[in-house]
Design a protein around this motif. Structure first.
Motif, PDB file in Angstrom:
ATOM      1  N   ARG A  32       0.823  -1.206   0.000  1.00 40.09           N
ATOM      2  CA  ARG A  32       0.000   0.000   0.000  1.00 40.09           C
ATOM      3  C   ARG A  32       0.859   1.259   0.000  1.00 40.09           C
ATOM      4  N   THR A  33       2.014   1.198   0.674  1.00 38.18           N
ATOM      5  CA  THR A  33       2.824   2.404   0.882  1.00 38.18           C
ATOM      6  C   THR A  33       4.150   2.393   0.144  1.00 38.18           C
ATOM      7  N   ARG A  34       4.705   1.196  -0.129  1.00 41.88           N
ATOM      8  CA  ARG A  34       6.027   1.110  -0.760  1.00 41.88           C
ATOM      9  C   ARG A  34       6.041   0.035  -1.844  1.00 41.88           C
ATOM     10  N   PRO A  35       5.307   0.232  -2.940  1.00 41.79           N
ATOM     11  CA  PRO A  35       5.312  -0.789  -4.001  1.00 41.79           C
ATOM     12  C   PRO A  35       6.718  -0.975  -4.570  1.00 41.79           C
ATOM     13  N   ALA A  36       7.106  -2.213  -4.750  1.00 34.45           N
ATOM     14  CA  ALA A  36       8.452  -2.516  -5.238  1.00 34.45           C
ATOM     15  C   ALA A  36       8.645  -1.950  -6.643  1.00 34.45           C
ATOM     16  N   SER A  37       9.796  -1.336  -6.867  1.00 31.78           N
ATOM     17  CA  SER A  37      10.088  -0.776  -8.188  1.00 31.78           C
ATOM     18  C   SER A  37      10.085  -1.870  -9.245  1.00 31.78           C
ATOM     19  N   GLU A  38      10.545  -3.073  -8.871  1.00 31.43           N
ATOM     20  CA  GLU A  38      10.550  -4.191  -9.813  1.00 31.43           C
ATOM     21  C   GLU A  38       9.130  -4.582 -10.206  1.00 31.43           C
ATOM     22  N   ALA A  39       8.210  -4.550  -9.235  1.00 30.18           N
ATOM     23  CA  ALA A  39       6.822  -4.882  -9.536  1.00 30.18           C
ATOM     24  C   ALA A  39       6.201  -3.852 -10.472  1.00 30.18           C
ATOM     25  N   ILE A  40       6.514  -2.597 -10.237  1.00 31.64           N
ATOM     26  CA  ILE A  40       6.015  -1.529 -11.108  1.00 31.64           C
ATOM     27  C   ILE A  40       6.525  -1.739 -12.529  1.00 31.64           C
ATOM     28  N   ALA A  41       7.831  -2.071 -12.634  1.00 32.26           N
ATOM     29  CA  ALA A  41       8.418  -2.282 -13.956  1.00 32.26           C
ATOM     30  C   ALA A  41       7.807  -3.489 -14.656  1.00 32.26           C
ATOM     31  N   VAL A  42       7.597  -4.579 -13.910  1.00 29.71           N
ATOM     32  CA  VAL A  42       6.998  -5.776 -14.498  1.00 29.71           C
ATOM     33  C   VAL A  42       5.581  -5.470 -14.982  1.00 29.71           C
ATOM     34  N   ALA A  43       4.820  -4.748 -14.173  1.00 31.53           N
ATOM     35  CA  ALA A  43       3.459  -4.400 -14.573  1.00 31.53           C
ATOM     36  C   ALA A  43       3.456  -3.573 -15.855  1.00 31.53           C
ATOM     37  N   GLU A  44       4.372  -2.633 -15.955  1.00 31.68           N
ATOM     38  CA  GLU A  44       4.450  -1.798 -17.154  1.00 31.68           C
ATOM     39  C   GLU A  44       4.802  -2.631 -18.383  1.00 31.68           C
ATOM     40  N   ARG A  45       5.740  -3.560 -18.245  1.00 28.18           N
ATOM     41  CA  ARG A  45       6.189  -4.360 -19.379  1.00 28.18           C
ATOM     42  C   ARG A  45       5.155  -5.392 -19.812  1.00 28.18           C
ATOM     43  N   LEU A  46       4.336  -5.846 -18.864  1.00 29.75           N
ATOM     44  CA  LEU A  46       3.338  -6.871 -19.195  1.00 29.75           C
ATOM     45  C   LEU A  46       1.939  -6.280 -19.359  1.00 29.75           C
ATOM     46  N   GLY A  47       1.825  -4.968 -19.249  1.00 29.03           N
ATOM     47  CA  GLY A  47       0.513  -4.340 -19.340  1.00 29.03           C
ATOM     48  C   GLY A  47      -0.379  -4.694 -18.175  1.00 29.03           C
ATOM     49  N   GLY A  48       0.234  -4.959 -17.020  1.00 27.16           N
ATOM     50  CA  GLY A  48      -0.510  -5.421 -15.862  1.00 27.16           C
ATOM     51  C   GLY A  48      -1.064  -4.304 -15.002  1.00 27.16           C
ATOM     52  N   GLU A  49      -1.847  -4.709 -14.027  1.00 23.93           N
ATOM     53  CA  GLU A  49      -2.508  -3.779 -13.098  1.00 23.93           C
ATOM     54  C   GLU A  49      -1.924  -3.965 -11.705  1.00 23.93           C
ATOM     55  N   LEU A  50      -1.639  -2.855 -11.012  1.00 31.26           N
ATOM     56  CA  LEU A  50      -1.153  -2.903  -9.638  1.00 31.26           C
ATOM     57  C   LEU A  50      -2.338  -2.822  -8.680  1.00 31.26           C
ATOM     58  N   ILE A  51      -2.337  -3.717  -7.681  1.00 31.94           N
ATOM     59  CA  ILE A  51      -3.398  -3.726  -6.672  1.00 31.94           C
ATOM     60  C   ILE A  51      -2.764  -3.523  -5.303  1.00 31.94           C
ATOM     61  N   PRO A  52      -2.888  -2.335  -4.717  1.00 35.89           N
ATOM     62  CA  PRO A  52      -2.309  -2.090  -3.391  1.00 35.89           C
ATOM     63  C   PRO A  52      -3.035  -2.912  -2.326  1.00 35.89           C
ATOM     64  N   MET A  53      -2.260  -3.470  -1.393  1.00 37.17           N
ATOM     65  CA  MET A  53      -2.840  -4.310  -0.349  1.00 37.17           C
ATOM     66  C   MET A  53      -1.918  -4.294   0.854  1.00 37.17           C
ATOM     67  N   GLY A  54      -2.442  -4.679   2.014  1.00 34.69           N
ATOM     68  CA  GLY A  54      -1.701  -4.607   3.261  1.00 34.69           C
ATOM     69  C   GLY A  54      -0.677  -5.704   3.458  1.00 34.69           C
ATOM     70  N   SER A  55      -0.951  -6.652   4.323  1.00 35.48           N
ATOM     71  CA  SER A  55       0.058  -7.598   4.785  1.00 35.48           C
ATOM     72  C   SER A  55       0.549  -8.535   3.687  1.00 35.48           C
ATOM     73  N   ALA A  56       1.738  -9.102   3.945  1.00 36.77           N
ATOM     74  CA  ALA A  56       2.308 -10.074   3.004  1.00 36.77           C
ATOM     75  C   ALA A  56       1.393 -11.276   2.850  1.00 36.77           C
ATOM     76  N   GLY A  57       0.821 -11.739   3.959  1.00 40.60           N
ATOM     77  CA  GLY A  57      -0.073 -12.879   3.894  1.00 40.60           C
ATOM     78  C   GLY A  57      -1.309 -12.590   3.072  1.00 40.60           C
ATOM     79  N   ALA A  58      -1.869 -11.410   3.252  1.00 42.56           N
ATOM     80  CA  ALA A  58      -3.047 -11.034   2.470  1.00 42.56           C
ATOM     81  C   ALA A  58      -2.711 -10.981   0.986  1.00 42.56           C
ATOM     82  N   LYS A  59      -1.543 -10.441   0.646  1.00 46.59           N
ATOM     83  CA  LYS A  59      -1.146 -10.346  -0.761  1.00 46.59           C
ATOM     84  C   LYS A  59      -0.916 -11.729  -1.368  1.00 46.59           C
ATOM     85  N   ALA A  60      -0.205 -12.581  -0.642  1.00 47.38           N
ATOM     86  CA  ALA A  60       0.054 -13.927  -1.161  1.00 47.38           C
ATOM     87  C   ALA A  60      -1.246 -14.709  -1.334  1.00 47.38           C
ATOM     88  N   MET A  61      -2.137 -14.579  -0.365  1.00 45.92           N
ATOM     89  CA  MET A  61      -3.402 -15.315  -0.447  1.00 45.92           C
ATOM     90  C   MET A  61      -4.327 -14.741  -1.517  1.00 45.92           C
TER      91      MET A  61
END
Length: 243
Positions: free
Chosen positions: A142-171
């Motif tokens: 939610r507060t510190r999206p990884a730069s690598e994730a941003i880059a991957v989303a841009e290259r794959l035309g993907g969508e970023l979904i901000p979310m809280g805990s690591a467990g919530a994101k993985a699940m």
């Protein structure tokens, strides 16, 4: 009770305890987060020491000792993954209970008590991954999206979904709400052990972002990065990371 049953049982009970703490009206904000951490941790520590006295134990909320390094079986727990979200009365927090065997995230459960009715995802009850076409959805901080994730989303035309805990994101990936969870901001073993065990049991790819394996019960519990994704997206994500 099997190890998987125990993990799920304890994660579910800890989740219900946390809901009681949250709804008590006795705490708010950081005080609520601290009360939740301490209360859930005390329950989980006592339960595991009683049920599995020969195993090692690592918890975010307890002082670490090197005794666990001599054990092949080590329980790795995070009583409240997403303490900030818990304190803010959000739903995107989790309880992690995992068993690492010879350094591998072998068994685990992730409770999502903030969701309606409470949800526990576990290594011994596999849900079918829902099918989906189109570009990938990537869950990020939610507060510190990884730069690598941003880059991957841009290259794959993907969508970023901000979310809280690591467990919530993985699940979210396990539950079909996203296809990729890529994190590079640093975590600790308790942040990912249970989510990785559950994700791997559901057929997802789990590794470091350079493709190397995730190894648990290390003397240094810091883990720099993590990739959990649906296997059909693994090659595309690595190609995007390396381009």
């Amino acid at each position: 009770m099997t190890d998987a049953e125990l993990a799920a049982h304890l994660a579910g009970i800890a989740g219900r305890i946390l809901i009681e703490v949250r709804d008590s009206g006795m705490f708010d904000g950081k005080a609520l987060g601290k009360a939740g951490d301490q209360t859930a941790n005390e329950f989980l520590i006592h339960a595991l020491r009683h049920q599995r006295p020969e195993d090692g134990l690592l918890s975010e909320e307890s002082k670490d000792t090197e005794e666990r390094l001599e054990k092949s079986r080590v329980w790795i727990i995070d009583p409240v993954d997403g303490t900030r979200e818990f304190g803010e009365m959000r739903s995107d927090w989790a309880v992690h209970v995992a068993l690492a065997v010879n350094g591998e995230a072998a068994i685990g459960a992730v409770a999502l008590p903030g969701l309606a009715g409470g949800v526990v995802l576990r290594t011994d009850e596999i849900r079918a991954l829902p099918s989906r076409d189109g570009p990938p959805r990537l869950v990020v901080s939610r507060t510190r999206p990884a730069s690598e994730a941003i880059a991957v989303a841009e290259r794959l035309g993907g969508e970023l979904i901000p979310m809280g805990s690591a467990g919530a994101k993985a699940m979210a990936v396990v539950r079909g709400e996203a296809e990729v969870y890529l994190h590079s901001g640093g975590q600790f073993e308790w942040d990912s052990c249970a989510p990785v065990a559950v994700a791997r049991a559901h057929g997802l790819h789990c590794s470091r972002i350079d493709g190397s394996p995730l190894i648990y019960n290390q003397k240094d519990t810091y883990m720099p990065d993590l990739l959990i994704c649906r296997k059909e997206w693994t090659k595309a994500v690595f190609d995007a990371l390396n381009s």
